[in-house]
Design a protein around this motif. Structure first.
Motif, PDB file in Angstrom:
ATOM      1  N   ALA A   1       0.842  -1.193   0.000  1.00  0.00           N
ATOM      2  CA  ALA A   1       0.000   0.000   0.000  1.00  0.00           C
ATOM      3  C   ALA A   1       0.875   1.241   0.000  1.00  0.00           C
ATOM      4  O   ALA A   1       1.967   1.257   0.543  1.00  0.00           O
ATOM      5  CB  ALA A   1      -0.908  -0.004   1.219  1.00  0.00           C
ATOM      6  N   SER A   2       0.372   2.303  -0.600  1.00  0.00           N
ATOM      7  CA  SER A   2       1.085   3.571  -0.632  1.00  0.00           C
ATOM      8  C   SER A   2       1.126   4.152   0.778  1.00  0.00           C
ATOM      9  O   SER A   2       0.130   4.170   1.493  1.00  0.00           O
ATOM     10  CB  SER A   2       0.379   4.531  -1.588  1.00  0.00           C
ATOM     11  OG  SER A   2       0.996   5.785  -1.559  1.00  0.00           O
ATOM     12  N   SER A   3       2.291   4.649   1.172  1.00  0.00           N
ATOM     13  CA  SER A   3       2.441   5.107   2.550  1.00  0.00           C
ATOM     14  C   SER A   3       2.188   6.594   2.715  1.00  0.00           C
ATOM     15  O   SER A   3       2.310   7.119   3.807  1.00  0.00           O
ATOM     16  CB  SER A   3       3.838   4.764   3.049  1.00  0.00           C
ATOM     17  OG  SER A   3       4.798   5.423   2.246  1.00  0.00           O
ATOM     18  N   GLY A   4       1.874   7.320   1.658  1.00  0.00           N
ATOM     19  CA  GLY A   4       1.620   8.751   1.780  1.00  0.00           C
ATOM     20  C   GLY A   4       1.796   9.454   0.459  1.00  0.00           C
ATOM     21  O   GLY A   4       1.774   8.828  -0.596  1.00  0.00           O
ATOM     22  N   PRO A   5       2.018  10.774   0.520  1.00  0.00           N
ATOM     23  CA  PRO A   5       2.161  11.529  -0.724  1.00  0.00           C
ATOM     24  C   PRO A   5       3.459  11.167  -1.434  1.00  0.00           C
ATOM     25  O   PRO A   5       4.435  10.748  -0.814  1.00  0.00           O
ATOM     26  CB  PRO A   5       2.171  12.984  -0.262  1.00  0.00           C
ATOM     27  CG  PRO A   5       2.522  12.945   1.174  1.00  0.00           C
ATOM     28  CD  PRO A   5       2.061  11.623   1.695  1.00  0.00           C
ATOM     29  N   SER A   6       3.471  11.369  -2.723  1.00  0.00           N
ATOM     30  CA  SER A   6       4.642  11.001  -3.513  1.00  0.00           C
ATOM     31  C   SER A   6       5.804  11.945  -3.210  1.00  0.00           C
ATOM     32  O   SER A   6       5.635  13.040  -2.673  1.00  0.00           O
ATOM     33  CB  SER A   6       4.309  11.047  -4.999  1.00  0.00           C
ATOM     34  OG  SER A   6       4.103  12.391  -5.396  1.00  0.00           O
ATOM     35  N   LEU A   7       6.983  11.514  -3.556  1.00  0.00           N
ATOM     36  CA  LEU A   7       8.192  12.295  -3.319  1.00  0.00           C
ATOM     37  C   LEU A   7       8.152  13.604  -4.100  1.00  0.00           C
ATOM     38  O   LEU A   7       8.587  14.648  -3.599  1.00  0.00           O
ATOM     39  CB  LEU A   7       9.413  11.459  -3.711  1.00  0.00           C
ATOM     40  CG  LEU A   7      10.778  12.036  -3.371  1.00  0.00           C
ATOM     41  CD1 LEU A   7      10.911  12.242  -1.867  1.00  0.00           C
ATOM     42  CD2 LEU A   7      11.875  11.142  -3.884  1.00  0.00           C
ATOM     43  N   LEU A   8       7.612  13.585  -5.299  1.00  0.00           N
ATOM     44  CA  LEU A   8       7.499  14.792  -6.119  1.00  0.00           C
ATOM     45  C   LEU A   8       6.607  15.825  -5.455  1.00  0.00           C
ATOM     46  O   LEU A   8       6.928  17.019  -5.438  1.00  0.00           O
ATOM     47  CB  LEU A   8       6.956  14.431  -7.510  1.00  0.00           C
ATOM     48  CG  LEU A   8       6.731  15.598  -8.461  1.00  0.00           C
ATOM     49  CD1 LEU A   8       8.063  16.235  -8.833  1.00  0.00           C
ATOM     50  CD2 LEU A   8       5.985  15.152  -9.693  1.00  0.00           C
TER      51      LEU A   8
END
Length: 129
Positions: free
Chosen positions: A79-86
């Motif tokens: 699962a995605s852990s949060g907002p993207s690095l960009l």
């Protein structure tokens, strides 16, 4: 012009009859008459909406069956852990841009080429917001 003022879905398919009589304006005697049969049909837009609704219901039922089948199976994806690095990087750049001095401020230790215009700061604030 004949207009149907009370259009409801329950009236679709109902057959109506209209009688047209042609006569001269000075005489009351009819020169001719014709009966016209009319059937109220749904518009193409309503028909398309009905078909799309039926399609959505079928897709929803298919998805719910799929969901019930996959609910018991362990999920292999992470699962995605949060907002993207960009997104985080862009946010930090906008915050730094807002903290830099505005053009015209003389008493600043920051070099003049790092002074931003009001419009540049507005763009940074808009992107951040």
């Amino acid at each position: 012009v004949i207009r149907h003022r009370d259009v409801r879905a329950s009236y679709y398919g109902v057959i109506d009859k209209f009688r047209l009589q042609v006569s001269e304006q000075s005489q009351r005697k009819a020169l001719g008459k014709k009966e016209i049969i009319a059937t109220l049909l749904p518009s193409a837009k309503e028909q398309q909406q009905k078909e799309e609704e039926e399609k959505r219901i079928k897709e929803h039922l298919t998805e719910s069956v799929f969901f019930e089948q996959t609910l018991c199976q362990p999920e292999n994806r992470t699962a995605s852990s949060g907002p993207s690095l960009l997104t985080v990087f862009l946010g930090i750049v906008c915050i730094v841009a807002l903290m830099l001095p505005t053009l015209g401020e003389m008493e600043s230790l920051v070099p003049l080429y790092l002074h931003l215009s009001v419009n540049q700061k507005l763009v940074a604030a808009y992107v951040l917001g």
